[in-house]
Design a protein around this motif. Sequence first.
Motif, PDB file in Angstrom:
ATOM      1  N   LEU A  26      27.015  27.566  -0.642  1.00 17.64           N
ATOM      2  CA  LEU A  26      27.203  28.511  -1.281  1.00 17.64           C
ATOM      3  C   LEU A  26      27.303  29.769  -0.588  1.00 17.64           C
ATOM      4  N   PRO A  27      27.993  30.965  -0.710  1.00 15.77           N
ATOM      5  CA  PRO A  27      28.341  31.881   0.284  1.00 15.77           C
ATOM      6  C   PRO A  27      26.769  32.725  -0.017  1.00 15.77           C
ATOM      7  N   GLY A  28      26.169  32.991   1.250  1.00 11.79           N
ATOM      8  CA  GLY A  28      24.733  33.675   1.303  1.00 11.79           C
ATOM      9  C   GLY A  28      23.746  32.677   1.328  1.00 11.79           C
ATOM     10  N   LEU A  29      23.870  31.461   1.024  1.00 13.45           N
ATOM     11  CA  LEU A  29      22.709  30.609   0.745  1.00 13.45           C
ATOM     12  C   LEU A  29      22.721  29.147   1.975  1.00 13.45           C
ATOM     13  N   ASP A  30      23.284  29.850   3.013  1.00 14.53           N
ATOM     14  CA  ASP A  30      23.310  28.792   4.104  1.00 14.53           C
ATOM     15  C   ASP A  30      21.892  28.428   4.540  1.00 14.53           C
ATOM     16  N   TRP A  31      20.663  28.993   4.256  1.00 13.26           N
ATOM     17  CA  TRP A  31      19.593  29.076   4.712  1.00 13.26           C
ATOM     18  C   TRP A  31      18.762  27.977   3.666  1.00 13.26           C
ATOM     19  N   PHE A  32      19.493  27.602   2.648  1.00 16.91           N
ATOM     20  CA  PHE A  32      18.884  26.875   1.440  1.00 16.91           C
ATOM     21  C   PHE A  32      18.223  25.319   2.029  1.00 16.91           C
ATOM     22  N   ASP A  33      16.932  25.294   1.734  1.00 11.18           N
ATOM     23  CA  ASP A  33      16.250  24.060   1.990  1.00 11.18           C
ATOM     24  C   ASP A  33      15.010  23.713   1.217  1.00 11.18           C
ATOM     25  N   LEU A  34      14.971  24.469   0.256  1.00  9.58           N
ATOM     26  CA  LEU A  34      13.809  24.622  -0.616  1.00  9.58           C
ATOM     27  C   LEU A  34      13.631  23.221  -1.454  1.00  9.58           C
ATOM     28  N   ALA A  35      14.403  22.226  -1.824  1.00 10.88           N
ATOM     29  CA  ALA A  35      14.114  20.972  -2.410  1.00 10.88           C
ATOM     30  C   ALA A  35      13.247  20.214  -1.400  1.00 10.88           C
ATOM     31  N   SER A  36      14.014  20.099  -0.302  1.00  6.89           N
ATOM     32  CA  SER A  36      13.437  18.769   0.825  1.00  6.89           C
ATOM     33  C   SER A  36      12.292  19.604   1.157  1.00  6.89           C
ATOM     34  N   ARG A  37      11.904  21.050   1.095  1.00 12.74           N
ATOM     35  CA  ARG A  37      10.606  21.480   1.652  1.00 12.74           C
ATOM     36  C   ARG A  37       9.598  21.363   0.658  1.00 12.74           C
ATOM     37  N   TYR A  38       9.945  21.319  -0.825  1.00 16.24           N
ATOM     38  CA  TYR A  38       8.943  20.864  -1.708  1.00 16.24           C
ATOM     39  C   TYR A  38       8.559  19.663  -1.788  1.00 16.24           C
ATOM     40  N   CYS A  39       9.521  18.697  -1.604  1.00 20.62           N
ATOM     41  CA  CYS A  39       9.087  17.297  -1.525  1.00 20.62           C
ATOM     42  C   CYS A  39       8.775  16.749  -0.310  1.00 20.62           C
TER      43      CYS A  39
END
Length: 227
Positions: free
Chosen positions: A212-225
């Motif tokens: 998604l535009p602007g969310l190239d940093w997204f890794d929150l699910a992997s980090r949470y688990c």
Amino acid sequence: MDDSALFCVGYMMDIESHTIIYLRELLSTSVAEDPSITAFLSCWAYEEFFHSQILKRVLESQGITIDDRRFAELRRRKPADRVQQSFARLLSRMTRHFPAVHMTWGAINELSTLTGYQALIDRANHPLLTTVLTHIIKDERRHFSFYFNQAQTRLRPRAAQLLTSTIVRNFWGPVGSPVRGDTDARQVCNYLFADEERSHRLQRHDSTIARLPGLDWFDLASRYCGA
Ligand SMILES: [Fe+2]
Ligand SMILES: [Fe+2]
């Protein structure tokens, strides 16, 4: 079905049953003024309700009785509701980019849900659960497509990307964690994504959202688990 699988089905049933409350919160924001979104939400809430009912039947088939008071109790226990609701309502009046946040949030929740169901099919390896979840996943994919496509369009302006990134980075939590709490969310996560093969599902989840535009940093699910 073993106790861990039953716990997971109960968690998912509770999330699905909470959709109507989530909808109430959304409709108090400017999202209610967008007919293309409200048309979708009308069908979405109906389908999510039936997911909760089907999962309830699955639990009952395993000898677990679910009293409807359970759902009333869950709805009473949610102290952050009013603060979150006021914040969302205010924000939606301050910026025309609020629907971008909502659509992105919805895309993450739907993808997390269907990723969780796929993992549960593998992990529980139970014929009835596999049949039920395979049907539910079809609906979740359709929900995800709607939110994701809407988010892609609404995230085109740079201001929408900045707003959405800031909110997701600071407020995101796994689907269901506001309802069942962090301890239960972690228990589900440990059950579903503990080994290496399953943790790849979470990485695929995150890399899909990162498109998604602007969310190239997204890794929150992997980090949470911890994947
Ligand atoms: Fe659902
Ligand atoms: Fe869904």
